[in-house]
Scaffold this active site. Sequence first.
Site, PDB file in Angstrom:
ATOM      1  N   GLY A 140      40.790  -0.424  -6.710  1.00 54.58           N
ATOM      2  CA  GLY A 140      42.272  -0.547  -6.908  1.00 54.58           C
ATOM      3  C   GLY A 140      42.410   0.067  -8.125  1.00 54.58           C
ATOM      4  O   GLY A 140      41.904  -0.583  -9.048  1.00 54.58           O
TER       5      GLY A 140
ATOM      6  N   ARG B  60      36.966   3.661  -3.291  1.00 51.24           N
ATOM      7  CA  ARG B  60      36.352   2.385  -2.628  1.00 51.24           C
ATOM      8  C   ARG B  60      35.267   2.741  -1.899  1.00 51.24           C
ATOM      9  O   ARG B  60      34.901   4.025  -1.283  1.00 51.24           O
ATOM     10  CB  ARG B  60      37.221   1.895  -1.212  1.00 51.24           C
ATOM     11  CG  ARG B  60      38.354   0.977  -2.136  1.00 51.24           C
ATOM     12  CD  ARG B  60      38.673  -0.109  -1.252  1.00 51.24           C
ATOM     13  NE  ARG B  60      39.220  -0.754  -1.979  1.00 51.24           N
ATOM     14  CZ  ARG B  60      40.505  -1.253  -2.880  1.00 51.24           C
ATOM     15  NH1 ARG B  60      41.120   0.375  -2.701  1.00 51.24           N
ATOM     16  NH2 ARG B  60      41.182  -2.126  -3.449  1.00 51.24           N
TER      17      ARG B  60
ATOM     18  N   ASP C  40      37.686  -7.030  -8.278  1.00 50.52           N
ATOM     19  CA  ASP C  40      36.674  -8.175  -8.004  1.00 50.52           C
ATOM     20  C   ASP C  40      35.091  -8.001  -7.428  1.00 50.52           C
ATOM     21  O   ASP C  40      34.272  -8.344  -8.023  1.00 50.52           O
ATOM     22  CB  ASP C  40      37.167  -9.473  -6.875  1.00 50.52           C
ATOM     23  CG  ASP C  40      36.986 -10.055  -6.529  1.00 50.52           C
ATOM     24  OD1 ASP C  40      35.624 -11.270  -7.093  1.00 50.52           O
ATOM     25  OD2 ASP C  40      36.230 -10.192  -4.888  1.00 50.52           O
TER      26      ASP C  40
ATOM     27  N   THR D 210      42.931  -4.575 -13.095  1.00 49.96           N
ATOM     28  CA  THR D 210      43.282  -5.175 -11.856  1.00 49.96           C
ATOM     29  C   THR D 210      44.715  -5.514 -11.150  1.00 49.96           C
ATOM     30  O   THR D 210      44.960  -6.399 -13.019  1.00 49.96           O
ATOM     31  CB  THR D 210      42.638  -6.202 -10.620  1.00 49.96           C
ATOM     32  OG1 THR D 210      43.273  -6.964  -9.861  1.00 49.96           O
ATOM     33  CG2 THR D 210      42.101  -7.551 -11.473  1.00 49.96           C
TER      34      THR D 210
ATOM     35  N   ASP E 231      46.168  -8.207 -10.113  1.00 45.01           N
ATOM     36  CA  ASP E 231      46.240  -9.119  -9.054  1.00 45.01           C
ATOM     37  C   ASP E 231      45.598 -10.073  -9.824  1.00 45.01           C
ATOM     38  O   ASP E 231      46.448 -11.898  -9.848  1.00 45.01           O
ATOM     39  CB  ASP E 231      45.402  -9.149  -7.956  1.00 45.01           C
ATOM     40  CG  ASP E 231      45.936  -8.644  -7.053  1.00 45.01           C
ATOM     41  OD1 ASP E 231      46.768  -7.357  -7.129  1.00 45.01           O
ATOM     42  OD2 ASP E 231      44.909  -7.665  -5.806  1.00 45.01           O
TER      43      ASP E 231
ATOM     44  N   ASP F 249      43.368 -11.869 -11.233  1.00 47.73           N
ATOM     45  CA  ASP F 249      43.042 -13.376 -10.310  1.00 47.73           C
ATOM     46  C   ASP F 249      41.229 -13.316  -9.903  1.00 47.73           C
ATOM     47  O   ASP F 249      40.259 -12.919  -9.319  1.00 47.73           O
ATOM     48  CB  ASP F 249      42.433 -12.213  -8.322  1.00 47.73           C
ATOM     49  CG  ASP F 249      42.097 -10.909  -8.326  1.00 47.73           C
ATOM     50  OD1 ASP F 249      41.953 -10.070  -8.579  1.00 47.73           O
ATOM     51  OD2 ASP F 249      42.021 -10.663  -7.025  1.00 47.73           O
TER      52      ASP F 249
ATOM     53  N   ARG G 252      46.510  -9.661  -3.886  1.00 44.85           N
ATOM     54  CA  ARG G 252      45.709  -9.940  -2.421  1.00 44.85           C
ATOM     55  C   ARG G 252      45.649 -11.358  -1.732  1.00 44.85           C
ATOM     56  O   ARG G 252      46.188 -11.918  -1.486  1.00 44.85           O
ATOM     57  CB  ARG G 252      44.661  -9.557  -2.801  1.00 44.85           C
ATOM     58  CG  ARG G 252      43.833  -8.402  -1.703  1.00 44.85           C
ATOM     59  CD  ARG G 252      41.961  -8.177  -2.290  1.00 44.85           C
ATOM     60  NE  ARG G 252      41.522  -7.500  -2.691  1.00 44.85           N
ATOM     61  CZ  ARG G 252      41.004  -6.290  -2.958  1.00 44.85           C
ATOM     62  NH1 ARG G 252      39.941  -7.595  -2.285  1.00 44.85           N
ATOM     63  NH2 ARG G 252      40.115  -5.309  -4.176  1.00 44.85           N
TER      64      ARG G 252
END
Length: 326
Positions: free
Chosen positions: A13, A74, A105, A128, A130, A132, A174
Amino acid sequence: MEVKTIGILTSGGDAPGMNAAIRAVTRSAIFAGMKVFGIYRGYQGLIEDQIEEFKTQNVSNIISRGGTILKTARSADFKTPEGRKLAYENMQKHGIDALVVIGGDGSITGASILAREYDVPIVGLPGTIDNDLAGTDMTIGYDTAMNTIMECVDKIRDTATSHARLFFIEVMGRDAGFLALNGAIATGCEDVIIPEETTQYDQLKALIANGFRKSKSSSMVLVTESKDPQGGALGLAERMKKEFPEYDVRCSILGHLQRGGSPTAADRILASRTGYAAVEALREGQRNVMIGIHNDHIVNVPFHKAIKKDKPIDPELLTVLRVLSI
Ligand code: ADP
């Protein structure tokens, strides 16, 4: 072995600040006398040999731009040994002896596999929205996305208040609730529904049992996206309509808005610092580490730690949110 030529790619992403990171890595490497190759479309471009030498001018005027000039993708092919073999062969073809991978990730997972299979030095940058990745307080893009969420939710509040409605607003993340939780604090939302807690439905029931705040004419709840069709803002709003028809429920999914835009100062500085540090790490002979930031200091986080999926939210943030929304 001294690293002389590096390849840079962005993968997975996209996130605002990736361009600032590409700029930082390119310029730091050239400053250190290295050759730099930009690899387009992530791992897929490495497999398909979409590779171009970068000079300092290739990264001019990009620090303020969202997205990634290297494009991203991707790549299912990269998940196969055959795909990774082609990727490695293209590295050899261009004399690339180390990689800097900017991504989330999944991208860092892919990097650790390639590094292990072919014994190539790879350094990762956490790109990212996120937030995360473990071992770093912030990821590149997170601050910008949170600011975008803040602007959007402020606008939704205007209409929510005017109509005395209950709003579920879905944000990205996510499997991580950082955007929802800190976004909710920043906008004075009533509550959050996040993956770190119980199931989304149980959180919804708890929310209703608490009766929302009676003193308020409208309520806004930030919800982390969910793969479960019964979850996410849409799924929860549908359930509310069926089970609690007395509430005037609306939902709003912020979607890809959150990925775009010019990066904030915090993201540009984070990308610049970690990008520079990535090149320094390679020069020092480090490998298989993600560059992160902890307590405002650069840290090198081994790949296996970064992707361990054990970055907890601070429960105190939930308390802050709930105390302040009485
Ligand atoms: P993000 O990096 O944003 O988390 P993805 O999870 O889509 O995004 O991962 C980006 C890419 O990284 C994937 O398309 C794939 O090419 C590569 N990747 C992810 N997981 C693996 C894996 N287990 N093995 C090899 N490559 C992987």
